[in-house]
Structures are given as C-alpha cells and as structure tokens.
Design a protein around this motif. Structure first.
Motif, PDB file in Angstrom:
ATOM      1  N   GLU A  83       0.829  -1.211   0.000  1.00 49.45           N
ATOM      2  CA  GLU A  83       0.000   0.000   0.000  1.00 49.45           C
ATOM      3  C   GLU A  83       0.859   1.254   0.000  1.00 49.45           C
ATOM      4  N   THR A  84       2.075   1.159   0.518  1.00 49.55           N
ATOM      5  CA  THR A  84       3.024   2.261   0.464  1.00 49.55           C
ATOM      6  C   THR A  84       4.253   1.781  -0.296  1.00 49.55           C
ATOM      7  N   PHE A  85       4.979   2.696  -0.881  1.00 52.51           N
ATOM      8  CA  PHE A  85       6.124   2.338  -1.710  1.00 52.51           C
ATOM      9  C   PHE A  85       7.230   1.702  -0.880  1.00 52.51           C
ATOM     10  N   VAL A  86       7.656   0.509  -1.279  1.00 55.96           N
ATOM     11  CA  VAL A  86       8.815  -0.135  -0.665  1.00 55.96           C
ATOM     12  C   VAL A  86       9.848  -0.513  -1.717  1.00 55.96           C
ATOM     13  N   SER A  87       9.417  -0.656  -2.976  1.00 52.74           N
ATOM     14  CA  SER A  87      10.305  -1.023  -4.065  1.00 52.74           C
ATOM     15  C   SER A  87       9.512  -0.948  -5.364  1.00 52.74           C
ATOM     16  N   ASN A  88      10.213  -0.775  -6.471  1.00 54.58           N
ATOM     17  CA  ASN A  88       9.541  -0.844  -7.770  1.00 54.58           C
ATOM     18  C   ASN A  88      10.049  -2.035  -8.586  1.00 54.58           C
ATOM     19  N   LEU A  89      10.650  -3.015  -7.905  1.00 56.81           N
ATOM     20  CA  LEU A  89      11.118  -4.234  -8.558  1.00 56.81           C
ATOM     21  C   LEU A  89      10.105  -5.349  -8.349  1.00 56.81           C
ATOM     22  N   ILE A  90       9.759  -6.037  -9.435  1.00 54.71           N
ATOM     23  CA  ILE A  90       8.869  -7.185  -9.325  1.00 54.71           C
ATOM     24  C   ILE A  90       9.561  -8.422  -9.896  1.00 54.71           C
ATOM     25  N   ASN A  91       9.075  -9.569  -9.507  1.00 57.41           N
ATOM     26  CA  ASN A  91       9.578 -10.843 -10.004  1.00 57.41           C
ATOM     27  C   ASN A  91       9.218 -10.963 -11.481  1.00 57.41           C
ATOM     28  N   ALA A  92      10.218 -11.171 -12.339  1.00 63.09           N
ATOM     29  CA  ALA A  92       9.988 -11.293 -13.776  1.00 63.09           C
ATOM     30  C   ALA A  92       9.606 -12.717 -14.181  1.00 63.09           C
ATOM     31  N   GLY A  93       9.625 -13.653 -13.244  1.00 65.54           N
ATOM     32  CA  GLY A  93       9.233 -15.022 -13.558  1.00 65.54           C
ATOM     33  C   GLY A  93      10.320 -15.852 -14.214  1.00 65.54           C
ATOM     34  N   LEU A  94      11.568 -15.426 -14.098  1.00 62.86           N
ATOM     35  CA  LEU A  94      12.716 -16.188 -14.607  1.00 62.86           C
ATOM     36  C   LEU A  94      13.665 -16.438 -13.452  1.00 62.86           C
ATOM     37  N   TYR A  95      14.098 -17.693 -13.328  1.00 64.04           N
ATOM     38  CA  TYR A  95      14.973 -18.091 -12.250  1.00 64.04           C
ATOM     39  C   TYR A  95      16.092 -18.967 -12.808  1.00 64.04           C
ATOM     40  N   ILE A  96      17.218 -18.970 -12.125  1.00 70.28           N
ATOM     41  CA  ILE A  96      18.270 -19.954 -12.351  1.00 70.28           C
ATOM     42  C   ILE A  96      18.571 -20.555 -10.983  1.00 70.28           C
ATOM     43  N   PHE A  97      18.612 -21.881 -10.935  1.00 67.82           N
ATOM     44  CA  PHE A  97      18.931 -22.564  -9.688  1.00 67.82           C
ATOM     45  C   PHE A  97      20.053 -23.558  -9.902  1.00 67.82           C
ATOM     46  N   ASN A  98      20.814 -23.784  -8.851  1.00 68.66           N
ATOM     47  CA  ASN A  98      21.738 -24.901  -8.812  1.00 68.66           C
ATOM     48  C   ASN A  98      20.949 -26.104  -8.311  1.00 68.66           C
ATOM     49  N   PRO A  99      21.297 -27.315  -8.731  1.00 70.25           N
ATOM     50  CA  PRO A  99      20.571 -28.496  -8.260  1.00 70.25           C
ATOM     51  C   PRO A  99      20.520 -28.642  -6.748  1.00 70.25           C
ATOM     52  N   SER A 100      21.442 -28.026  -6.032  1.00 71.77           N
ATOM     53  CA  SER A 100      21.413 -28.108  -4.563  1.00 71.77           C
ATOM     54  C   SER A 100      20.142 -27.490  -3.980  1.00 71.77           C
ATOM     55  N   ILE A 101      19.393 -26.729  -4.771  1.00 74.83           N
ATOM     56  CA  ILE A 101      18.128 -26.151  -4.299  1.00 74.83           C
ATOM     57  C   ILE A 101      17.160 -27.250  -3.862  1.00 74.83           C
ATOM     58  N   PHE A 102      17.252 -28.418  -4.500  1.00 73.32           N
ATOM     59  CA  PHE A 102      16.315 -29.490  -4.199  1.00 73.32           C
ATOM     60  C   PHE A 102      16.436 -29.990  -2.767  1.00 73.32           C
ATOM     61  N   SER A 103      17.587 -29.825  -2.151  1.00 77.44           N
ATOM     62  CA  SER A 103      17.755 -30.263  -0.759  1.00 77.44           C
ATOM     63  C   SER A 103      16.934 -29.397   0.195  1.00 77.44           C
ATOM     64  N   ARG A 104      16.474 -28.251  -0.257  1.00 74.12           N
ATOM     65  CA  ARG A 104      15.668 -27.356   0.588  1.00 74.12           C
ATOM     66  C   ARG A 104      14.179 -27.646   0.487  1.00 74.12           C
ATOM     67  N   PHE A 105      13.787 -28.498  -0.459  1.00 73.21           N
ATOM     68  CA  PHE A 105      12.377 -28.832  -0.664  1.00 73.21           C
ATOM     69  C   PHE A 105      12.012 -30.079   0.118  1.00 73.21           C
ATOM     70  N   PRO A 106      10.766 -30.167   0.577  1.00 68.66           N
ATOM     71  CA  PRO A 106      10.337 -31.430   1.176  1.00 68.66           C
ATOM     72  C   PRO A 106      10.286 -32.508   0.098  1.00 68.66           C
ATOM     73  N   PRO A 107      10.328 -33.779   0.484  1.00 64.82           N
ATOM     74  CA  PRO A 107      10.235 -34.841  -0.527  1.00 64.82           C
ATOM     75  C   PRO A 107       8.982 -34.690  -1.385  1.00 64.82           C
ATOM     76  N   ALA A 108       9.053 -35.146  -2.635  1.00 65.05           N
ATOM     77  CA  ALA A 108       7.918 -35.046  -3.558  1.00 65.05           C
ATOM     78  C   ALA A 108       6.672 -35.659  -2.906  1.00 65.05           C
ATOM     79  N   GLY A 109       5.565 -34.946  -2.983  1.00 58.77           N
ATOM     80  CA  GLY A 109       4.306 -35.421  -2.422  1.00 58.77           C
ATOM     81  C   GLY A 109       4.049 -34.958  -0.998  1.00 58.77           C
ATOM     82  N   GLU A 110       5.077 -34.445  -0.307  1.00 57.40           N
ATOM     83  CA  GLU A 110       4.901 -33.938   1.062  1.00 57.40           C
ATOM     84  C   GLU A 110       4.799 -32.426   1.024  1.00 57.40           C
ATOM     85  N   LYS A 111       4.020 -31.893   1.965  1.00 51.43           N
ATOM     86  CA  LYS A 111       3.891 -30.443   2.062  1.00 51.43           C
ATOM     87  C   LYS A 111       4.870 -29.905   3.077  1.00 51.43           C
ATOM     88  N   ALA A 112       5.310 -28.655   2.833  1.00 52.92           N
ATOM     89  CA  ALA A 112       6.264 -28.021   3.748  1.00 52.92           C
ATOM     90  C   ALA A 112       5.599 -27.611   5.041  1.00 52.92           C
TER      91      ALA A 112
END
Length: 112
Positions: A83-112
């Motif tokens: 509601e008040t200005f904090v930034s004018n940057l938005i997520n552009a919907g493009l990401y690059i990840f290293n495969p190590s990101i998967f260790s931060r996710f719960p196992p497939a089928g489980e919720k965080a």
C-alpha cells in the motif's frame, strides 16, 4: 506454488542426479525477450544457490514486489501488493537454480 512441481521434475532436471549444472525455470506466462546469457553469467559470478530476474515497473502496488540490498543484489524479502512504496522491482518469472536447491524442498508429495 513453484517448488512442488519443480521437485517432481528433479530427476529430469538433474539427469537422475548426475548433473550439477544450473538450470532455468520460467513461469508459464513469460513471453518476452530477456538477456538469458547475461543472467547465467551473473548467477555464476555470485555463486549463490539461485538467481531471480526482476523488472522495474511504474505501478509496483499492482504486484508483489522484491525488496533487496542494492549493492549485493541479495533479496531481503517480498511484499505482496504494498500500500506504500517499498520497491519498484517485481519478479519477472525467470529463475536460475543450482541443483542443490532441491535439498531445501520437502520430498515429492509432502507439504512443507
């Protein structure tokens, strides 16, 4: 969210765990021309686990905005439709990840 479907694609993205190469993730509604080579160079230079492309907009209150540290480029937090200005940057919907990101996710089928 994005993490669940991405976790389901882990074996495909990492070639059954044999690849440590970074990979791109693009939102399905992204239809633009972006400097992907530049983005991968930035990602490799900062040696982080992930890189998120942002875009500056005139009306940030219409979006979720990214609040970051300008000198380092690190994301501090996100604010959904501020509601008040904090930034004018938005997520552009493009990401690059290293495969190590998967260790931060719960196992497939489980919720965080």
């Amino acid at each position: 969210g994005t993490a669940g479907p991405l976790k389901l694609a882990e074996k495909l993205v990492t070639n059954d765990g044999s690849s440590e190469e970074p990979f791109f993730v693009l939102n399905g509604d992204v239809l633009c021309s972006f400097p992907l080579r530049d983005m991968i160079h930035v990602h490799m230079k900062h040696k982080g686990i992930g890189t998120l492309m942002t875009v500056r907009v005139d009306q940030p209150s219409n979006y979720g905005v990214v609040v970051g540290d300008d000198p380092s480029g690190k994301i501090e937090h996100f604010v959904n439709r501020p509601e008040t200005f904090v930034s004018n940057l938005i997520n552009a919907g493009l990401y690059i990840f290293n495969p190590s990101i998967f260790s931060r996710f719960p196992p497939a089928g489980e919720k965080a």
